[in-house]
Design a protein around this motif. Sequence first.
Motif, PDB file in Angstrom:
ATOM      1  N   ASN A   1       0.692   2.601 -10.026  1.00 15.56           N
ATOM      2  CA  ASN A   1      -0.727   2.473 -10.370  1.00 15.56           C
ATOM      3  C   ASN A   1      -1.240   3.694 -11.113  1.00 15.56           C
ATOM      4  O   ASN A   1      -1.950   3.596 -12.118  1.00 15.56           O
TER       5      ASN A   1
ATOM      6  N   TYR B   1      -3.599  -8.720  -1.319  1.00 16.92           N
ATOM      7  CA  TYR B   1      -3.490  -7.930  -0.090  1.00 16.92           C
ATOM      8  C   TYR B   1      -4.841  -7.294   0.263  1.00 16.92           C
ATOM      9  O   TYR B   1      -5.261  -7.280   1.419  1.00 16.92           O
ATOM     10  N   ARG B   2      -5.521  -6.796  -0.758  1.00 18.99           N
ATOM     11  CA  ARG B   2      -6.835  -6.174  -0.521  1.00 18.99           C
ATOM     12  C   ARG B   2      -7.833  -7.217   0.003  1.00 18.99           C
ATOM     13  O   ARG B   2      -8.619  -6.929   0.902  1.00 18.99           O
TER      14      ARG B   2
ATOM     15  N   PRO C   1       0.810  -1.225   0.000  1.00 22.07           N
ATOM     16  CA  PRO C   1       0.000   0.000   0.000  1.00 22.07           C
ATOM     17  C   PRO C   1       0.841   1.273   0.000  1.00 22.07           C
ATOM     18  O   PRO C   1       0.305   2.363   0.167  1.00 22.07           O
TER      19      PRO C   1
ATOM     20  N   GLU D   1      -1.378  -6.771  -5.035  1.00 24.05           N
ATOM     21  CA  GLU D   1      -2.311  -5.783  -4.503  1.00 24.05           C
ATOM     22  C   GLU D   1      -3.699  -6.384  -4.295  1.00 24.05           C
ATOM     23  O   GLU D   1      -4.345  -6.145  -3.259  1.00 24.05           O
TER      24      GLU D   1
ATOM     25  N   TYR E   1       4.065   1.809  -5.038  1.00 27.71           N
ATOM     26  CA  TYR E   1       2.983   1.117  -5.737  1.00 27.71           C
ATOM     27  C   TYR E   1       1.916   2.113  -6.194  1.00 27.71           C
ATOM     28  O   TYR E   1       1.350   1.977  -7.287  1.00 27.71           O
ATOM     29  N   ARG E   2       1.642   3.118  -5.384  1.00 20.61           N
ATOM     30  CA  ARG E   2       0.660   4.135  -5.793  1.00 20.61           C
ATOM     31  C   ARG E   2       1.156   4.887  -7.024  1.00 20.61           C
ATOM     32  O   ARG E   2       0.378   5.199  -7.935  1.00 20.61           O
TER      33      ARG E   2
END
Length: 329
Positions: A268, A284-285, A260, A281, A264-265
């Motif tokens: 994305n 993980y979500r 998170p 991801e 990674y952001r």
Amino acid sequence: MTNTARIEQTRVAEALRHVLASRTFARSERLRSFLKFVVEMEQLGLAHQLKGYTIGIDVFSRDEGFDPGTDPLVRVHAGKLRKLLNQFYADEGRNETLRIRIPLGGYVPVYEDTLDTNWDREAQPLSAVAIPMSSGMPAFTSHSTTIADLPNITVVNAQRSDRRAGIFLQALGTESHWAVALNGRQAERQGRDQTGSAALQFELHIEVTDDASDRLSVWLRHTASNIEVPSSRMSIDITEDNLVLAMAANQFASTNLTIPGHVYRFCNKRGLSSGLMLCLEATYRYKLEQTDDAFQQARRHQQRWSGMRASKELITEIPRLITLSCLAN
């Protein structure tokens, strides 16, 4: 039937038995029958027959004129079954190692294996490892086979003679960051498209101020675009104890190098994320949300790998997921 298949079938039967005998399902005879029917049919290799019409006739005793398109009986009970399974695994079944799920949009069960089994324990997991250098500063290495699929963080322009910068990097290297590769060399596999790996190269900048403020600044920059990763910059008072430096390194890693985190952001937002990153991801979500929709997303991403398309289970352990993707590559 192979021994592996026989063991797997035994585990499914045991998992089903636990659910059917649970307090959660004690008052739901119809849902017990529903679950038992779909699991046993799938185990017999008859998953293709698990349609609304078949279930309506065999489980709910409807006549041959039953129309699942106009009668929502099976769909409604499937929704109740999914909710009750979620309730069971959140409470009395929380320690179950094989979980049965009924995905949205269908009635064929899938199996979520929470055990760290059937994977190569000799394969080195992806984690940051400090290696001494002649300059006294640590470098980092990691399992090379997944580096092209994960953000690759390389230390640049560090003041290698500064002991405090070295302590920060050493502390950073003692943490396991499953979401990135720290200073690993670019994977050299025959026939591999290197475009994705080039897009996932990042630089870790670290500087010590020369003025009286006595601070260490550290930040991340995307190599190809030369853009600093938003919110990645950290300024640390290096007059403090070394354990404070270590705590800062831990904080930097958790806010930037995890699934998170800001790297990674960044990927994305710019459409740079690899298939493995998207899979991590989604998994993980699901671990966070535990919803049917999140389960479907995680399973869909995992089944896009050629080595896992035939698998009925969902792997929820991030380290195991990465190790298996190493072996698949």
